[in-house]
Design a protein around this motif. Sequence first.
Motif, PDB file in Angstrom:
ATOM      1  N   GLY A  86       0.955  -1.315  -0.051  1.00 37.77           N
ATOM      2  CA  GLY A  86      -0.290  -0.380   0.223  1.00 37.77           C
ATOM      3  C   GLY A  86       0.669   1.428   0.310  1.00 37.77           C
ATOM      4  O   GLY A  86       0.252   2.589  -0.081  1.00 37.77           O
ATOM      5  N   SER A  87       2.062   0.699   0.219  1.00 37.01           N
ATOM      6  CA  SER A  87       3.420   1.831   0.021  1.00 37.01           C
ATOM      7  C   SER A  87       3.706   2.620  -0.810  1.00 37.01           C
ATOM      8  O   SER A  87       2.936   1.810  -2.639  1.00 37.01           O
ATOM      9  N   ASP A  88       4.132   4.219  -0.873  1.00 36.12           N
ATOM     10  CA  ASP A  88       3.918   5.024  -2.571  1.00 36.12           C
ATOM     11  C   ASP A  88       6.172   4.179  -2.536  1.00 36.12           C
ATOM     12  O   ASP A  88       6.953   4.552  -1.342  1.00 36.12           O
ATOM     13  N   ALA A  89       6.255   3.723  -3.676  1.00 38.48           N
ATOM     14  CA  ALA A  89       7.715   3.139  -3.757  1.00 38.48           C
ATOM     15  C   ALA A  89       8.853   4.062  -3.623  1.00 38.48           C
ATOM     16  O   ALA A  89       9.353   4.405  -2.947  1.00 38.48           O
ATOM     17  N   GLU A  90       8.340   6.192  -4.443  1.00 36.33           N
ATOM     18  CA  GLU A  90       9.580   6.733  -3.873  1.00 36.33           C
ATOM     19  C   GLU A  90       9.306   6.989  -2.360  1.00 36.33           C
ATOM     20  O   GLU A  90      10.803   7.789  -2.022  1.00 36.33           O
ATOM     21  N   THR A  91       8.582   6.634  -1.520  1.00 39.57           N
ATOM     22  CA  THR A  91       8.369   7.124  -0.327  1.00 39.57           C
ATOM     23  C   THR A  91       9.213   6.304   0.354  1.00 39.57           C
ATOM     24  O   THR A  91      10.441   6.878   1.480  1.00 39.57           O
ATOM     25  N   LEU A  92       8.964   5.649   0.125  1.00 39.04           N
ATOM     26  CA  LEU A  92       9.648   4.110   0.590  1.00 39.04           C
ATOM     27  C   LEU A  92      11.415   4.329   0.085  1.00 39.04           C
ATOM     28  O   LEU A  92      12.398   4.054   1.577  1.00 39.04           O
ATOM     29  N   ALA A  93      11.951   4.471  -0.716  1.00 36.37           N
ATOM     30  CA  ALA A  93      13.657   4.681  -0.898  1.00 36.37           C
ATOM     31  C   ALA A  93      13.743   5.876  -0.145  1.00 36.37           C
ATOM     32  O   ALA A  93      15.069   5.967   0.138  1.00 36.37           O
ATOM     33  N   THR A  94      12.732   7.059  -0.142  1.00 37.72           N
ATOM     34  CA  THR A  94      13.556   8.107   0.684  1.00 37.72           C
ATOM     35  C   THR A  94      13.686   7.631   2.296  1.00 37.72           C
ATOM     36  O   THR A  94      15.119   7.649   2.333  1.00 37.72           O
ATOM     37  N   LEU A  95      12.231   6.737   2.954  1.00 40.67           N
ATOM     38  CA  LEU A  95      12.864   6.063   3.800  1.00 40.67           C
ATOM     39  C   LEU A  95      13.860   5.446   3.969  1.00 40.67           C
ATOM     40  O   LEU A  95      15.023   5.875   5.229  1.00 40.67           O
ATOM     41  N   ILE A  96      14.341   4.004   3.571  1.00 35.25           N
ATOM     42  CA  ILE A  96      15.125   3.890   3.240  1.00 35.25           C
ATOM     43  C   ILE A  96      16.598   4.053   3.269  1.00 35.25           C
ATOM     44  O   ILE A  96      17.630   3.759   3.992  1.00 35.25           O
ATOM     45  N   ALA A  97      16.313   4.981   2.129  1.00 25.07           N
ATOM     46  CA  ALA A  97      17.755   5.744   1.905  1.00 25.07           C
ATOM     47  C   ALA A  97      18.214   6.836   3.625  1.00 25.07           C
ATOM     48  O   ALA A  97      19.265   7.015   3.907  1.00 25.07           O
ATOM     49  N   ALA A  98      17.354   6.920   3.829  1.00 21.82           N
ATOM     50  CA  ALA A  98      17.033   8.121   4.948  1.00 21.82           C
ATOM     51  C   ALA A  98      17.788   7.186   6.450  1.00 21.82           C
ATOM     52  O   ALA A  98      18.039   8.015   7.864  1.00 21.82           O
TER      53      ALA A  98
END
Length: 519
Positions: free
Chosen positions: A98-110
Amino acid sequence: MRHIAILCALLAAPVSAQQDESGSPMSAIDWLSDSITAPPPAAAATGPTQSARADEDPIANSATSPSVTVLPLDAATPDRVGLLPSGVTGLPRTLWSGSDAETLATLIAAEQTQTLPAMQDLLRMLLLAEAEPPAESDAPGQLFLSRIDKLLDLGALDPALEMLEAAGPGQPDIFRRYFDVALLTGRETRACRLLSDKPELAPTLSARIFCLAHVGDWPAAALTLNAADALEDVTDEELDLLSRFLDPATYEGLPPLRVPDRVSPLDFRIREGIGEPLPTYDLPRAFAHADLRTITGWKARLEAAERLARVGAIEDGVLLDLYTLQQPAASGGVWDRAEAIQALDSALGGRNDDRVAEALQPAWDAARAARIEVPFARFFGPALAERDLDGAAGALAFRIGLLSNEYEELALDHEPASTEDAFLAAIARGEAPDEVPDMRMADAVATAFTNPPPMERLIEMVGEDRLGEAALRGISLFDVGTAGDAETLTEALGFFRAVGLEETARRGALQVLLLERNW
Protein backbone atom coordinates in the motif's frame (compact mmCIF):
# COMPACT_ATOMS: atom_id res chain seq x y z
CA MET A 1 4.69 19.26 22.12
CA ARG A 2 8.03 18.35 20.59
CA HIS A 3 7.37 14.62 20.18
CA ILE A 4 4.19 15.36 18.21
CA ALA A 5 6.15 17.62 15.87
CA ILE A 6 8.71 14.88 15.32
CA LEU A 7 6.00 12.35 14.55
CA CYS A 8 4.33 14.72 12.10
CA ALA A 9 7.64 15.24 10.33
CA LEU A 10 8.17 11.50 10.03
CA LEU A 11 4.69 11.00 8.63
CA ALA A 12 5.00 13.76 6.08
CA ALA A 13 5.75 13.35 2.40
CA PRO A 14 9.33 12.45 1.42
CA VAL A 15 11.90 15.18 0.97
CA SER A 16 13.22 16.12 -2.42
CA ALA A 17 16.68 15.00 -3.42
CA GLN A 18 19.36 17.42 -2.35
CA GLN A 19 21.27 19.24 -5.09
CA ASP A 20 24.81 20.31 -5.74
CA GLU A 21 25.88 23.85 -6.63
CA SER A 22 25.04 23.31 -10.30
CA GLY A 23 21.46 22.46 -9.44
CA SER A 24 21.84 18.83 -10.49
CA PRO A 25 20.75 16.12 -8.05
CA MET A 26 23.59 14.93 -5.84
CA SER A 27 24.21 11.22 -6.11
CA ALA A 28 25.01 9.28 -2.99
CA ILE A 29 26.33 6.69 -5.35
CA ASP A 30 29.90 7.72 -5.97
CA TRP A 31 31.23 4.26 -6.42
CA LEU A 32 31.53 2.82 -9.88
CA SER A 33 27.93 1.64 -9.58
CA ASP A 34 26.60 4.80 -7.98
CA SER A 35 25.56 2.78 -4.98
CA ILE A 36 26.96 4.34 -1.87
CA THR A 37 29.36 7.04 -0.79
CA ALA A 38 31.59 7.68 2.14
CA PRO A 39 29.77 10.17 4.38
CA PRO A 40 31.16 13.71 4.53
CA PRO A 41 33.11 14.47 7.73
CA ALA A 42 30.19 16.21 9.44
CA ALA A 43 27.86 13.30 8.77
CA ALA A 44 30.41 10.72 9.80
CA ALA A 45 30.66 12.29 13.23
CA THR A 46 26.97 12.20 13.91
CA GLY A 47 24.69 9.52 15.20
CA PRO A 48 20.98 8.94 15.74
CA THR A 49 20.25 12.60 16.38
CA GLN A 50 20.11 13.15 12.64
CA SER A 51 17.58 10.42 11.96
CA ALA A 52 14.80 12.99 12.02
CA ARG A 53 14.21 16.50 13.23
CA ALA A 54 11.11 18.24 14.43
CA ASP A 55 11.01 20.68 11.53
CA GLU A 56 11.74 18.40 8.56
CA ASP A 57 11.26 14.97 7.05
CA PRO A 58 13.74 12.13 7.54
CA ILE A 59 16.98 12.82 5.70
CA ALA A 60 20.02 10.81 4.76
CA ASN A 61 23.33 12.17 6.02
CA SER A 62 24.98 11.27 2.71
CA ALA A 63 22.48 13.22 0.56
CA THR A 64 21.14 10.08 -1.00
CA SER A 65 18.71 10.41 -3.87
CA PRO A 66 16.28 7.51 -4.20
CA SER A 67 17.49 5.20 -6.96
CA VAL A 68 15.33 5.05 -10.04
CA THR A 69 15.55 2.45 -12.75
CA VAL A 70 13.47 1.84 -15.83
CA LEU A 71 12.70 -1.69 -16.93
CA PRO A 72 11.05 -2.89 -20.13
CA LEU A 73 7.29 -3.12 -19.74
CA ASP A 74 7.37 -6.89 -20.11
CA ALA A 75 10.20 -7.37 -17.61
CA ALA A 76 9.42 -8.84 -14.19
CA THR A 77 10.08 -6.30 -11.46
CA PRO A 78 12.86 -7.28 -9.04
CA ASP A 79 11.03 -5.47 -6.23
CA ARG A 80 9.56 -8.69 -4.85
CA VAL A 81 12.96 -10.41 -4.63
CA GLY A 82 14.09 -11.25 -1.10
CA LEU A 83 16.05 -13.85 0.84
CA LEU A 84 13.73 -14.22 3.85
CA PRO A 85 10.22 -15.64 3.28
CA SER A 86 7.26 -14.62 5.40
CA GLY A 87 7.50 -17.86 7.36
CA VAL A 88 10.93 -16.79 8.60
CA THR A 89 10.35 -13.08 9.20
CA GLY A 90 6.75 -13.28 10.44
CA LEU A 91 6.03 -10.28 8.22
CA PRO A 92 3.15 -10.32 5.73
CA ARG A 93 3.84 -10.44 2.00
CA THR A 94 1.84 -7.23 1.75
CA LEU A 95 4.61 -5.46 3.65
CA TRP A 96 5.03 -2.74 0.99
CA SER A 97 1.86 -3.14 -1.07
CA GLY A 98 0.00 0.00 0.00
CA SER A 99 3.01 2.33 0.09
CA ASP A 100 4.44 4.69 -2.49
CA ALA A 101 7.73 3.40 -3.96
CA GLU A 102 9.41 6.80 -3.92
CA THR A 103 8.46 7.33 -0.28
CA LEU A 104 9.90 3.94 0.62
CA ALA A 105 13.12 4.66 -1.26
CA THR A 106 13.53 7.96 0.59
CA LEU A 107 12.85 6.40 3.99
CA ILE A 108 15.26 3.52 3.36
CA ALA A 109 18.01 5.90 2.22
CA ALA A 110 17.47 8.05 5.32
CA GLU A 111 17.85 5.21 7.83
CA GLN A 112 20.96 5.49 9.99
CA THR A 113 23.63 2.80 10.15
CA GLN A 114 24.97 4.16 13.46
CA THR A 115 22.09 2.95 15.56
CA LEU A 116 21.56 0.21 18.12
CA PRO A 117 21.79 -3.41 16.94
CA ALA A 118 18.07 -4.12 17.43
CA MET A 119 17.23 -1.45 14.87
CA GLN A 120 19.99 -2.62 12.54
CA ASP A 121 18.54 -6.13 12.70
CA LEU A 122 15.00 -4.93 12.01
CA LEU A 123 16.15 -2.80 9.09
CA ARG A 124 18.13 -5.70 7.64
CA MET A 125 15.10 -8.00 7.96
CA LEU A 126 12.94 -5.46 6.11
CA LEU A 127 15.55 -5.14 3.36
CA LEU A 128 15.81 -8.91 2.91
CA ALA A 129 12.13 -9.80 3.20
CA GLU A 130 10.26 -11.43 0.34
CA ALA A 131 7.21 -9.26 -0.28
CA GLU A 132 4.94 -7.94 -2.96
CA PRO A 133 6.01 -4.57 -4.41
CA PRO A 134 3.94 -1.40 -4.12
CA ALA A 135 0.70 -1.90 -6.00
CA GLU A 136 1.24 1.22 -8.08
CA SER A 137 4.72 2.32 -9.07
CA ASP A 138 5.98 4.52 -11.88
CA ALA A 139 9.50 3.12 -11.45
CA PRO A 140 9.62 -0.68 -11.27
CA GLY A 141 12.81 -1.76 -9.52
CA GLN A 142 13.13 1.41 -7.44
CA LEU A 143 12.35 -0.35 -4.18
CA PHE A 144 14.76 -3.18 -4.99
CA LEU A 145 17.64 -0.84 -5.76
CA SER A 146 17.04 1.22 -2.63
CA ARG A 147 17.17 -1.96 -0.57
CA ILE A 148 20.40 -3.06 -2.25
CA ASP A 149 22.00 0.35 -1.74
CA LYS A 150 21.19 0.31 1.97
CA LEU A 151 22.67 -3.19 2.27
CA LEU A 152 25.82 -1.82 0.65
CA ASP A 153 25.73 1.12 3.06
CA LEU A 154 25.63 -1.38 5.92
CA GLY A 155 28.46 -3.37 4.35
CA ALA A 156 26.23 -6.44 4.04
CA LEU A 157 27.78 -7.57 0.76
CA ASP A 158 26.97 -11.29 0.86
CA PRO A 159 23.18 -10.89 1.15
CA ALA A 160 23.31 -8.02 -1.36
CA LEU A 161 25.07 -10.30 -3.84
CA GLU A 162 22.53 -13.07 -3.29
CA MET A 163 19.67 -10.67 -3.97
CA LEU A 164 21.35 -9.27 -7.07
CA GLU A 165 21.90 -12.78 -8.41
CA ALA A 166 18.30 -13.71 -7.62
CA ALA A 167 17.06 -10.66 -9.53
CA GLY A 168 19.39 -11.41 -12.42
CA PRO A 169 22.20 -8.92 -13.13
CA GLY A 170 21.07 -8.45 -16.75
CA GLN A 171 19.82 -4.88 -16.30
CA PRO A 172 22.41 -2.06 -16.24
CA ASP A 173 21.40 -0.61 -12.85
CA ILE A 174 21.46 -4.06 -11.28
CA PHE A 175 24.73 -5.06 -12.95
CA ARG A 176 26.47 -1.94 -11.66
CA ARG A 177 25.83 -2.96 -8.08
CA TYR A 178 26.63 -6.57 -8.89
CA PHE A 179 29.97 -5.56 -10.39
CA ASP A 180 30.88 -3.47 -7.33
CA VAL A 181 30.10 -6.27 -4.91
CA ALA A 182 31.98 -8.77 -7.07
CA LEU A 183 35.08 -6.55 -7.04
CA LEU A 184 35.02 -6.13 -3.27
CA THR A 185 34.50 -9.83 -2.55
CA GLY A 186 36.94 -11.28 -5.09
CA ARG A 187 34.23 -12.62 -7.40
CA GLU A 188 34.92 -10.41 -10.41
CA THR A 189 35.66 -13.31 -12.79
CA ARG A 190 31.99 -14.26 -13.19
CA ALA A 191 30.99 -10.60 -13.51
CA CYS A 192 33.60 -10.02 -16.22
CA ARG A 193 32.50 -13.11 -18.11
CA LEU A 194 28.94 -11.83 -18.04
CA LEU A 195 30.21 -8.50 -19.34
CA SER A 196 32.00 -10.31 -22.17
CA ASP A 197 28.67 -11.75 -23.29
CA LYS A 198 26.77 -8.47 -22.82
CA PRO A 199 29.27 -5.58 -23.17
CA GLU A 200 26.43 -3.07 -23.18
CA LEU A 201 26.12 -3.65 -19.43
CA ALA A 202 29.50 -2.05 -18.74
CA PRO A 203 28.93 0.87 -16.35
CA THR A 204 32.06 2.66 -17.61
CA LEU A 205 34.77 2.21 -20.22
CA SER A 206 37.21 1.58 -17.38
CA ALA A 207 35.13 -1.40 -16.29
CA ARG A 208 35.05 -2.71 -19.85
CA ILE A 209 38.84 -2.38 -20.18
CA PHE A 210 39.46 -4.01 -16.81
CA CYS A 211 37.28 -6.99 -17.70
CA LEU A 212 38.87 -7.48 -21.09
CA ALA A 213 42.23 -7.77 -19.36
CA HIS A 214 40.83 -9.89 -16.55
CA VAL A 215 39.51 -12.54 -18.93
CA GLY A 216 42.85 -12.56 -20.75
CA ASP A 217 42.21 -10.37 -23.80
CA TRP A 218 45.01 -7.89 -23.12
CA PRO A 219 45.36 -6.70 -26.77
CA ALA A 220 41.65 -5.78 -26.89
CA ALA A 221 41.96 -4.01 -23.55
CA ALA A 222 44.93 -1.94 -24.78
CA LEU A 223 43.20 -1.15 -28.08
CA THR A 224 40.05 -0.04 -26.26
CA LEU A 225 42.06 2.21 -23.93
CA ASN A 226 43.95 3.80 -26.84
CA ALA A 227 40.69 4.46 -28.68
CA ALA A 228 39.09 5.89 -25.56
CA ASP A 229 42.09 8.19 -25.06
CA ALA A 230 41.93 9.40 -28.66
CA LEU A 231 38.22 10.14 -28.31
CA GLU A 232 38.77 11.72 -24.86
CA ASP A 233 36.35 9.23 -23.34
CA VAL A 234 38.54 8.68 -20.26
CA THR A 235 39.91 11.21 -17.82
CA ASP A 236 43.63 11.75 -17.34
CA GLU A 237 43.40 9.97 -13.99
CA GLU A 238 41.66 6.95 -15.55
CA LEU A 239 44.23 6.86 -18.35
CA ASP A 240 47.16 6.88 -15.93
CA LEU A 241 45.66 4.15 -13.77
CA LEU A 242 44.64 1.85 -16.61
CA SER A 243 47.95 2.35 -18.43
CA ARG A 244 49.87 1.16 -15.38
CA PHE A 245 47.48 -1.75 -15.03
CA LEU A 246 47.92 -2.90 -18.64
CA ASP A 247 51.67 -2.21 -18.92
CA PRO A 248 53.22 -2.10 -15.43
CA ALA A 249 56.80 -2.54 -16.64
CA THR A 250 56.74 0.79 -18.49
CA TYR A 251 55.89 2.67 -15.30
CA GLU A 252 58.16 0.78 -12.91
CA GLY A 253 59.96 3.07 -10.48
CA LEU A 254 57.62 6.03 -10.93
CA PRO A 255 55.98 7.68 -7.89
CA PRO A 256 52.57 6.31 -6.84
CA LEU A 257 49.49 7.83 -8.40
CA ARG A 258 47.48 10.46 -6.55
CA VAL A 259 44.58 8.98 -4.61
CA PRO A 260 41.26 10.41 -5.84
CA ASP A 261 38.76 11.98 -3.47
CA ARG A 262 36.25 9.24 -4.35
CA VAL A 263 37.61 5.73 -4.67
CA SER A 264 35.49 3.22 -6.57
CA PRO A 265 35.80 -0.55 -6.11
CA LEU A 266 37.43 -0.68 -9.54
CA ASP A 267 40.00 1.95 -8.54
CA PHE A 268 40.61 -0.03 -5.38
CA ARG A 269 41.20 -3.35 -7.15
CA ILE A 270 43.37 -1.90 -9.93
CA ARG A 271 45.57 -0.05 -7.43
CA GLU A 272 45.95 -3.29 -5.54
CA GLY A 273 46.93 -5.01 -8.79
CA ILE A 274 49.66 -2.46 -9.62
CA GLY A 275 51.17 -2.61 -6.15
CA GLU A 276 49.62 0.59 -4.77
CA PRO A 277 46.99 -0.80 -2.35
CA LEU A 278 44.83 1.62 -0.40
CA PRO A 279 43.89 1.36 3.28
CA THR A 280 40.18 0.81 3.83
CA TYR A 281 39.64 2.56 7.17
CA ASP A 282 38.53 5.85 5.59
CA LEU A 283 36.65 4.29 2.68
CA PRO A 284 32.96 3.30 2.76
CA ARG A 285 32.33 0.41 5.12
CA ALA A 286 31.81 -2.15 2.36
CA PHE A 287 35.48 -1.83 1.34
CA ALA A 288 36.43 -3.40 4.68
CA HIS A 289 35.46 -6.79 3.24
CA ALA A 290 38.61 -6.67 1.12
CA ASP A 291 40.67 -6.73 4.34
CA LEU A 292 39.03 -9.96 5.52
CA ARG A 293 40.97 -11.97 2.95
CA THR A 294 43.75 -14.23 4.21
CA ILE A 295 46.32 -12.29 2.16
CA THR A 296 45.79 -9.35 4.54
CA GLY A 297 47.70 -8.95 7.79
CA TRP A 298 46.01 -10.06 11.01
CA LYS A 299 45.73 -6.57 12.49
CA ALA A 300 44.00 -5.17 9.40
CA ARG A 301 41.70 -8.19 9.29
CA LEU A 302 40.73 -7.69 12.94
CA GLU A 303 40.03 -3.98 12.51
CA ALA A 304 37.95 -4.64 9.40
CA ALA A 305 35.98 -7.36 11.18
CA GLU A 306 35.26 -5.07 14.14
CA ARG A 307 34.07 -2.34 11.79
CA LEU A 308 31.70 -4.71 10.00
CA ALA A 309 30.52 -6.45 13.18
CA ARG A 310 29.35 -3.12 14.62
CA VAL A 311 26.53 -3.09 12.07
CA GLY A 312 25.95 -6.84 11.89
CA ALA A 313 27.54 -7.09 8.42
CA ILE A 314 29.42 -10.31 9.23
CA GLU A 315 28.64 -13.38 11.32
CA ASP A 316 29.68 -13.22 14.97
CA GLY A 317 31.85 -16.29 14.52
CA VAL A 318 33.98 -14.60 11.86
CA LEU A 319 34.97 -11.89 14.33
CA LEU A 320 35.61 -14.25 17.23
CA ASP A 321 37.62 -16.63 15.04
CA LEU A 322 39.85 -13.74 14.04
CA TYR A 323 40.29 -12.61 17.65
CA THR A 324 41.62 -16.06 18.54
CA LEU A 325 43.56 -16.72 15.32
CA GLN A 326 47.03 -16.16 16.79
CA GLN A 327 48.89 -14.51 19.64
CA PRO A 328 49.03 -10.70 19.61
CA ALA A 329 52.35 -9.46 18.26
CA ALA A 330 52.30 -6.13 20.09
CA SER A 331 50.29 -4.14 22.63
CA GLY A 332 47.73 -1.38 22.48
CA GLY A 333 44.50 -1.00 20.55
CA VAL A 334 43.23 -4.08 18.76
CA TRP A 335 46.10 -6.18 20.12
CA ASP A 336 44.95 -5.59 23.71
CA ARG A 337 41.36 -6.36 22.73
CA ALA A 338 42.42 -9.63 21.13
CA GLU A 339 44.46 -10.59 24.19
CA ALA A 340 41.56 -9.88 26.58
CA ILE A 341 39.02 -11.80 24.51
CA GLN A 342 41.43 -14.71 24.06
CA ALA A 343 41.86 -14.86 27.84
CA LEU A 344 38.09 -15.13 28.38
CA ASP A 345 37.71 -17.70 25.61
CA SER A 346 40.46 -19.78 27.13
CA ALA A 347 38.98 -19.50 30.64
CA LEU A 348 35.56 -20.62 29.41
CA GLY A 349 37.22 -23.68 27.93
CA GLY A 350 38.22 -24.81 31.42
CA ARG A 351 36.38 -25.49 34.68
CA ASN A 352 37.81 -22.72 36.86
CA ASP A 353 35.06 -20.17 37.51
CA ASP A 354 37.46 -17.85 39.32
CA ARG A 355 39.56 -17.66 36.18
CA VAL A 356 36.45 -16.82 34.15
CA ALA A 357 35.48 -14.09 36.63
CA GLU A 358 38.97 -12.61 36.43
CA ALA A 359 38.95 -12.53 32.62
CA LEU A 360 35.40 -11.25 32.20
CA GLN A 361 35.73 -7.53 32.97
CA PRO A 362 38.80 -6.93 30.74
CA ALA A 363 37.12 -8.80 27.88
CA TRP A 364 33.93 -6.79 28.31
CA ASP A 365 35.93 -3.55 28.38
CA ALA A 366 37.52 -4.64 25.10
CA ALA A 367 34.11 -5.31 23.54
CA ARG A 368 32.84 -1.91 24.68
CA ALA A 369 35.91 -0.17 23.27
CA ALA A 370 35.25 -1.76 19.88
CA ARG A 371 31.47 -1.28 20.20
CA ILE A 372 30.86 -4.96 19.51
CA GLU A 373 29.03 -5.64 22.78
CA VAL A 374 26.08 -7.42 21.17
CA PRO A 375 28.14 -9.80 18.99
CA PHE A 376 30.25 -10.46 22.10
CA ALA A 377 27.12 -11.16 24.15
CA ARG A 378 25.62 -13.47 21.54
CA PHE A 379 28.85 -15.44 21.45
CA PHE A 380 29.74 -15.58 25.15
CA GLY A 381 26.47 -14.85 26.97
CA PRO A 382 25.05 -18.41 27.10
CA ALA A 383 28.37 -19.89 28.23
CA LEU A 384 28.72 -17.27 30.97
CA ALA A 385 25.21 -18.06 32.22
CA GLU A 386 26.26 -21.65 32.84
CA ARG A 387 29.11 -20.65 35.18
CA ASP A 388 28.77 -20.12 38.90
CA LEU A 389 29.78 -16.47 39.05
CA ASP A 390 28.91 -14.22 41.96
CA GLY A 391 29.51 -10.64 42.98
CA ALA A 392 30.45 -8.13 40.31
CA ALA A 393 31.30 -10.85 37.78
CA GLY A 394 27.89 -12.49 38.23
CA ALA A 395 26.07 -9.18 37.83
CA LEU A 396 28.05 -8.38 34.69
CA ALA A 397 27.45 -11.85 33.23
CA PHE A 398 23.69 -11.38 33.71
CA ARG A 399 23.68 -8.06 31.89
CA ILE A 400 25.79 -9.46 29.07
CA GLY A 401 23.31 -12.31 28.79
CA LEU A 402 20.45 -9.82 28.40
CA LEU A 403 22.17 -8.57 25.23
CA SER A 404 22.29 -12.08 23.77
CA ASN A 405 19.61 -13.94 21.84
CA GLU A 406 18.72 -15.89 25.01
CA TYR A 407 17.75 -12.78 26.97
CA GLU A 408 14.26 -14.01 27.90
CA GLU A 409 15.37 -17.46 29.07
CA LEU A 410 18.12 -15.93 31.20
CA ALA A 411 15.68 -13.44 32.73
CA LEU A 412 13.24 -16.23 33.64
CA ASP A 413 15.96 -18.14 35.48
CA HIS A 414 17.57 -15.17 37.21
CA GLU A 415 17.04 -14.15 40.82
CA PRO A 416 17.38 -10.34 40.81
CA ALA A 417 19.87 -8.92 43.29
CA SER A 418 18.87 -5.27 42.83
CA THR A 419 16.06 -3.04 41.66
CA GLU A 420 17.92 -2.48 38.40
CA ASP A 421 18.24 -6.22 37.77
CA ALA A 422 14.54 -6.75 38.52
CA PHE A 423 13.63 -3.97 36.11
CA LEU A 424 15.85 -5.38 33.34
CA ALA A 425 14.47 -8.89 33.86
CA ALA A 426 10.89 -7.63 33.58
CA ILE A 427 11.64 -5.87 30.28
CA ALA A 428 13.36 -9.01 28.97
CA ARG A 429 10.20 -10.98 29.79
CA GLY A 430 7.98 -8.35 28.18
CA GLU A 431 6.30 -7.47 31.48
CA ALA A 432 5.44 -4.19 33.17
CA PRO A 433 8.11 -3.53 35.82
CA ASP A 434 7.07 -3.21 39.48
CA GLU A 435 9.58 -0.47 40.24
CA VAL A 436 11.53 1.93 38.05
CA PRO A 437 15.20 2.38 38.98
CA ASP A 438 17.39 5.42 38.46
CA MET A 439 18.69 4.46 35.01
CA ARG A 440 18.90 6.54 31.85
CA MET A 441 15.66 6.23 29.87
CA ALA A 442 14.17 3.84 32.45
CA ASP A 443 10.96 5.90 32.76
CA ALA A 444 10.50 5.98 28.98
CA VAL A 445 11.00 2.23 28.71
CA ALA A 446 8.74 1.51 31.68
CA THR A 447 5.90 3.53 30.16
CA ALA A 448 6.22 1.64 26.87
CA PHE A 449 5.82 -1.66 28.71
CA THR A 450 3.06 -0.41 31.00
CA ASN A 451 0.74 2.04 29.30
CA PRO A 452 2.19 3.31 26.01
CA PRO A 453 0.39 6.12 24.18
CA PRO A 454 -1.36 5.04 20.98
CA MET A 455 0.46 5.57 17.69
CA GLU A 456 -2.74 5.84 15.74
CA ARG A 457 -1.36 6.97 12.37
CA LEU A 458 1.36 4.30 12.27
CA ILE A 459 -1.17 1.67 13.32
CA GLU A 460 -3.47 2.85 10.53
CA MET A 461 -0.63 2.30 8.06
CA VAL A 462 -0.47 -1.35 9.06
CA GLY A 463 -4.13 -1.76 8.13
CA GLU A 464 -3.36 -0.15 4.76
CA ASP A 465 -0.71 -2.76 3.83
CA ARG A 466 2.04 -0.31 4.78
CA LEU A 467 3.65 -2.20 7.66
CA GLY A 468 7.11 -1.88 6.12
CA GLU A 469 6.76 1.88 5.79
CA ALA A 470 5.44 2.17 9.33
CA ALA A 471 8.34 0.07 10.65
CA LEU A 472 10.88 2.28 8.84
CA ARG A 473 9.31 5.35 10.44
CA GLY A 474 9.31 3.54 13.79
CA ILE A 475 13.06 2.93 13.49
CA SER A 476 13.62 6.64 12.87
CA LEU A 477 11.48 7.50 15.88
CA PHE A 478 13.49 5.09 18.01
CA ASP A 479 16.74 6.72 16.89
CA VAL A 480 15.42 10.15 17.83
CA GLY A 481 14.34 8.74 21.18
CA THR A 482 17.72 7.23 22.00
CA ALA A 483 19.31 10.62 21.40
CA GLY A 484 17.41 11.94 24.43
CA ASP A 485 13.73 12.36 23.54
CA ALA A 486 12.08 10.12 26.12
CA GLU A 487 8.51 10.54 24.84
CA THR A 488 9.52 9.58 21.30
CA LEU A 489 11.36 6.52 22.57
CA THR A 490 8.24 5.44 24.46
CA GLU A 491 6.13 5.86 21.32
CA ALA A 492 8.54 3.89 19.15
CA LEU A 493 8.75 0.98 21.60
CA GLY A 494 5.00 1.02 22.06
CA PHE A 495 4.46 0.90 18.30
CA PHE A 496 6.76 -2.09 17.86
CA ARG A 497 4.90 -3.96 20.58
CA ALA A 498 1.48 -3.05 19.16
CA VAL A 499 2.28 -4.46 15.70
CA GLY A 500 3.85 -7.71 16.89
CA LEU A 501 7.51 -6.70 16.72
CA GLU A 502 7.90 -7.68 20.34
CA GLU A 503 11.46 -8.96 20.05
CA THR A 504 12.55 -5.70 18.46
CA ALA A 505 10.91 -3.75 21.30
CA ARG A 506 12.48 -5.83 24.07
CA ARG A 507 15.94 -5.97 22.56
CA GLY A 508 15.83 -2.28 21.70
CA ALA A 509 14.78 -1.36 25.23
CA LEU A 510 17.49 -3.51 26.81
CA GLN A 511 20.14 -2.03 24.54
CA VAL A 512 19.05 1.52 25.35
CA LEU A 513 19.39 0.71 29.04
CA LEU A 514 22.63 -1.28 28.90
CA LEU A 515 24.73 0.19 26.12
CA GLU A 516 26.49 3.51 26.35
CA ARG A 517 26.71 5.33 23.06
CA ASN A 518 28.05 8.79 22.32
CA TRP A 519 28.43 8.07 18.61
